[in-house]
Design a protein around this motif. Structure first.
Motif, mmCIF file in Angstrom:
data_model
loop_
_atom_site.group_PDB
_atom_site.id
_atom_site.type_symbol
_atom_site.label_atom_id
_atom_site.label_comp_id
_atom_site.label_asym_id
_atom_site.label_seq_id
_atom_site.Cartn_x
_atom_site.Cartn_y
_atom_site.Cartn_z
ATOM 1 N N SER A 12 32.715 49.739 94.547
ATOM 2 C CA SER A 12 31.582 49.314 93.986
ATOM 3 C C SER A 12 30.934 49.073 95.269
ATOM 4 O O SER A 12 29.788 49.967 95.547
ATOM 5 N N ILE A 176 25.378 43.668 91.209
ATOM 6 C CA ILE A 176 26.917 44.099 91.394
ATOM 7 C C ILE A 176 27.833 42.481 91.540
ATOM 8 O O ILE A 176 28.996 42.679 92.237
ATOM 9 N N ASN A 229 26.049 51.016 85.811
ATOM 10 C CA ASN A 229 26.689 49.787 86.815
ATOM 11 C C ASN A 229 26.455 48.995 85.135
ATOM 12 O O ASN A 229 27.022 48.917 84.350
#
Length: 946
Positions: A12, A176, A229
């Motif tokens: 990520s 995230i 995401n």
């Protein structure tokens, strides 16, 4: 994004760095790099050269790291020579980017350096970038506290700047962070915490998408990152339909802009979602496409992900040959990745030591090994003789130590659990006080309105009464919390015990009459005690409430004391009952907080398990004690002993010094009778809670004739007089609960086919299965929707009528009727067959007939006679009942999965039939279940400590 837990954070972060430092495209980067390299050929050593070096390094750090590192170092050296703070800041940032995929400690050092320089420059955008990068490194290091702190600083600064691109970066980074935290929690088997972390990510990612939509340039590109995401989060939470929509939108954007570098991730993500949805063919298509793109770019991690999905999809479809092939390729690639990672680790270690140092260390190690070998040879004899004894001593010591540690750990865990439980109850109680005040206050004001109709006033009185009962429970929980923290104050005042106790007894008179329980009160003296009247009232309220709750109709509850001032050292107030009693094994625990016991003849559950614990604590505050004696099925006696020192005076009523009064409240026995002239269908309502009976009667009174019973035993007496058209029964009741009542009813052939609905406050799977096995026709969880109850009643009455007509027709047409027991077994076998082929949508009437070795006409006659349903209706009804079970047990995560699991081919027809059968659409039914489960505290059924 979709990655394995061990790879997710690294993936990520690299993905985001790629987002902000490689955009807008490779072709543009190539042209720009050529221009920069031409600039570097110039001999000038100025700040312009620093900027060129930084830009060139930024463009090269993915493709040519050594050259990128060389340019960045030159930029740092030149910036130091020129005292150029801007160059130091930007070059440090680039060095951090280069080291982020190699040595995280070095990356963190350079990012912190860049932050320091940006702060000197008062460059807000640079600081946002630095906080963002620092947070990402901490996230990769699993330092979640530091990661969150820096990401929050990034968000705070981005809000001040109010720039959509940097706000997008901050919010997306915050999302995230929560995804990374969720992955870490999943790895550590903390699934509940992981789900909560994923939910925390949603609002930040949604905000990021909104900021992306507001950008002037590249809006769709940035928005697709947030969608990707969000798709990962929705997948983790089981919302596969939404996840698929978002992932498809992301892939569409990448294709529109030609971002081929992101194709493997997108195709792999979509393939994984289809795999979870059970659409294995589509999963294979997308995983294969992902594999093609990742093979072109030699992306080993994406290739491994694709192989894993292909392996699982082919295995699920039964294509074992292909599954084995992809499994082997996945294994080989995993080994290749592991070897690559080891080579990188070795390379990093080699940078720390030069060749000479390594040779010196090897020489020293070799020398030490020789010395150790000589020493071992000399001591070998001693080791052989003593090793056995040493091992035994060490083993015993370790076992003893481990046992002590386990005991300490267990004791601490129990203590922590009890403390947390008490704190949670107190917090919930505090939160409930405000809404309770806002319920009870307005209701009291409305009741004062003289113009209201009497029926509405009755309902409002019911609301007020139950609201005040709930407020009383809340106050008890708060009192326990105050006692635990030592903040409870005892306000001692002289009080006449006889007057106080009589007021308590009088307050329970209506309940005793309603339950047909004799309530007695007697005493020989009327002492004045120096006590806290409120707290002693609370003690007596709890003891009398328990006694009444667990005493069946026709029983007796009494409160009395017989005090002799000359000989007694304490005043003993006894609360006795002739109820179900308490098992001997449970007696030592009934004063423990939150403890509830079970009774073989009493399934009622209620209260918070706080009442008796609170009563004991309040007694101790007065220097007193509560004791109990009990025998199962014979009753219980609780004794509140108050010390003699609390007595200020004793009233003298006669020359002998003794006086007795007895208040006996005989219950009014009222039995609802069926009106034989009524044409309305009759319903027998069995419910121990009078307010609940009153409420259900009002809901059904216009369409049905409702006969009431407070428990299963009285319901059986009523049924001896007539047969109702339908029965509604609570599950948890004193004397005889709903399940025992249903069992006895189904044993009688006369009432065997009477439709039966169970109502209960328990929504666990075990109770529901027990109810269906007993033979009930439907099961509803409180709180329920009145309209849904009416629809279910209508359906059951209609089916019962059809069944009755079919049986009568069958008896008229046939002289010989097959033995009922044999036919019942056949129907059970047919039901079992349908459930075995539940998800098989082609399973039809002919399939059922073939499996049962019957003709379709014979099958139809049997089912019509026994159930009143055609074969098609029989199959459909079983599937709908199983759908209800799947929805309530959360076995499947989406309605679509339930639809296919019960054998329907499309959602629309399932929804239409479901609503017709149960009165609500599947979506509305799921919402009802979710609302019902919020804040529910599930405890074992048993004796109420309240």
């Amino acid at each position: 994004m979709i990655f394995k837990p061990t790879d997710y954070i690294l993936f990520s972060l690299l993905f985001i760095i790629l987002l902000f430092y490689s955009f807008p495209g490779l072709s543009q980067q190539s042209a720009k790099l050529d221009s920069l390299l031409q600039e570097l050929k110039k001999p000038e050593k100025d700040t312009n050269r620093v900027e060129v070096l930084v830009h060139a390094s930024g463009l090269l750090h993915y493709t040519e790291k050594p050259k990128a590192k060389s340019y960045a170092r030159e930029a740092l050296a030149l910036s130091t020579e020129l005292s150029y703070t801007g160059g130091l800041a930007n070059a440090s940032r680039i060095m951090g980017n280069i080291y982020q995929s190699e040595v995280l400690d070095s990356a963190l050092y350079y990012y912190l350096e860049s932050l320091q320089y940006y702060q000197i420059l008062d460059d807000s955008l640079g600081c946002i970038d630095a906080y963002y990068n620092i947070a990402n490194v901490y996230l990769q290091l699993s330092n979640f506290e530091a990661a969150k702190k820096n990401q929050l600083l990034c968000c705070e600064l981005a809000e001040k700047v109010n720039n959509h691109e940097y706000l997008f970066r901050a919010k997306n980074g915050m999302g995230i962070y929560y995804i990374g935290l969720g992955q870490y929690q999943e790895e550590n088997k903390d699934s509940l915490a992981a789900l909560e972390s994923y939910r925390e990510a949603i609002p930040f990612l949604s905000e990021a998408a909104q900021h992306a939509a507001s950008m002037d340039k590249h809006s769709e590109y940035y928005k697709s990152q947030a969608y990707g995401n969000l798709a990962y989060v929705k997948t983790a939470l089981g919302d596969y339909d939404t996840a698929l929509t978002l992932a498809m939108q992301m892939l569409k954007t990448y294709k529109a802009y030609g971002y081929t570098a992101y194709y493997p991730i997108s195709y792999s993500q979509i393939a994984d979602i289809y795999l979870k949805l059970g659409n294995y063919r589509q999963s294979i298509v997308y995983a294969s496409t992902s594999l093609e793109w990742s093979s072109e770019t030699d992306n080993l991690y994406a290739m491994s992900e694709s192989y894993e999905i292909l392996y699982k999809a082919h295995k699920a479809m039964g294509n074992y040959k292909e599954a084995v092939l992809f499994g082997q390729q996945m294994f080989d690639l995993s080994r290749k990745i592991l070897n690559k990672e080891r080579e990188e680790q070795i390379a990093q270690m080699q940078t720390k030591y030069d060749t000479k140092q390594i040779a010196q260390e090897n020489k020293l190690l070799k020398k030490e090994a020789e010395i150790a070998e000589i020493s071992i040879k000399k001591q070998r004899v001693y080791v052989v003789l003593t090793s056995g004894l040493m091992i035994l001593i060490v083993a015993i010591t370790l076992l003893i130590y481990k046992n002590l540690l386990n005991k300490k750990h267990f004791a601490k865990k129990v203590q922590d659990l009890q403390t947390a439980q008490a704190r949670w109850f107190a917090s919930i109680a505090h939160e409930l006080r405000t809404p309770l005040t806002l319920i009870c206050g307005p209701v009291r004001n409305i009741i004062r309105d003289q113009s209201l109709p009497e029926s509405l006033v009755d309902e409002l009185e019911m609301v007020k009464k139950n609201g005040e009962q709930l407020a009383s429970r809340v106050n008890e929980i708060l009192e326990v919390s105050r006692l635990e923290s030592g903040k409870s104050v005892v306000n001692l005042q002289p009080e006449d015990l006889a007057v106080l106790a009589r007021n308590v007894v009088d307050s329970f008179q209506p309940l005793a009459k309603q339950q047909r329980v004799a309530l007695k009160f007697s005493y020989n003296v009327s002492p004045v005690l120096n006590i806290d009247a409120h707290k002693v009232t609370t003690i007596l309220n709890n003891l009398l409430s328990n006694a009444l709750k667990f005493t069946p109709s026709g029983g007796t509850v009494s409160i009395d004391w017989d005090f002799d001032q000359a000989s007694d050292t304490s005043l003993d107030i006894k609360v006795s009952d002739t109820g179900i009693g308490i098992a001997e094994k449970d007696l030592p625990h009934i004063f423990e907080r939150f403890y509830q016991v079970s009774h073989s003849q009493q399934t009622q559950s209620g209260g918070s398990g706080v009442g008796l614990a609170l009563a004991r604590e309040l007694a101790l505050l007065h220097g007193g004690l509560i004791t109990v004696s009990s025998r199962e099925n014979q009753g219980s006696t609780f004794v509140l002993s108050l010390p003699k020192s609390l007595i200020e005076e004793v009233g003298d009523f006669s020359a002998s010094g003794s006086y007795a009064m007895e208040h006996t409240y005989e219950p009014d026995i009222v039995m609802s009778q069926k009106n034989e002239r009524s044409n309305k269908p009759s319903i027998l309502l069995v419910e121990d809670h009078s307010d609940m009976r009153h409420y259900i009667c009002k809901c059904l009174g216009n369409d049905y004739q409702v006969i009431e019973a407070p428990d299963g035993r009285q319901a059986l007496e009523i049924i001896r007089e007539f047969t109702p058209d339908l029965i509604i029964s609570d599950m948890m009741m004193p004397v005889m609960d709903g399940l025992n009542f249903a069992r006895k009813l189904k044993e009688d052939p006369k009432h065997k086919l009477t439709p039966f609905i169970i109502l209960t406050a328990h929504a666990n799977e075990r109770d529901k299965l027990m109810a269906y096995r007993t033979g009930v026709d439907d099961y509803m969880v409180k709180p329920f929707d009145a309209e849904e109850l009416r629809v279910r009643i209508q359906n059951l009455l209609f089916n019962a009528l059809e069944r009755k007509k079919t049986i009568e027709e069958s008896l008229a047409l046939s002289d010989q009727v097959q033995a009922p027991t044999h036919e019942e077994e056949l129907v059970k076998e047919l039901e079992k067959l349908v459930k075995e082929h539940l998800s098989d949508s082609p399973f039809s009437i002919s399939s059922l007939a073939n499996h049962a070795a019957m003709s379709e006409s014979s099958l139809r006659r049997l089912l019509k006679k026994m159930t009143g349903l055609s074969p098609g209706q029989f199959i459909r009804d079983i599937r709908l009942q199983e759908a209800i079970f799947f929805l309530e047990s959360h076995r499947y995560k989406t309605i679509s999965e339930v639809v296919y699991a019960v054998g329907f081919e499309d959602t629309s027809s399932f929804t239409r039939l479901f609503k017709k059968r149960f009165g609500k659409s599947p979506t509305a039914y799921l919402e009802t279940i979710s609302k019902r489960n919020v804040g529910r505290n599930i405890t074992s059924a048993g004796f109420d400590n309240d």
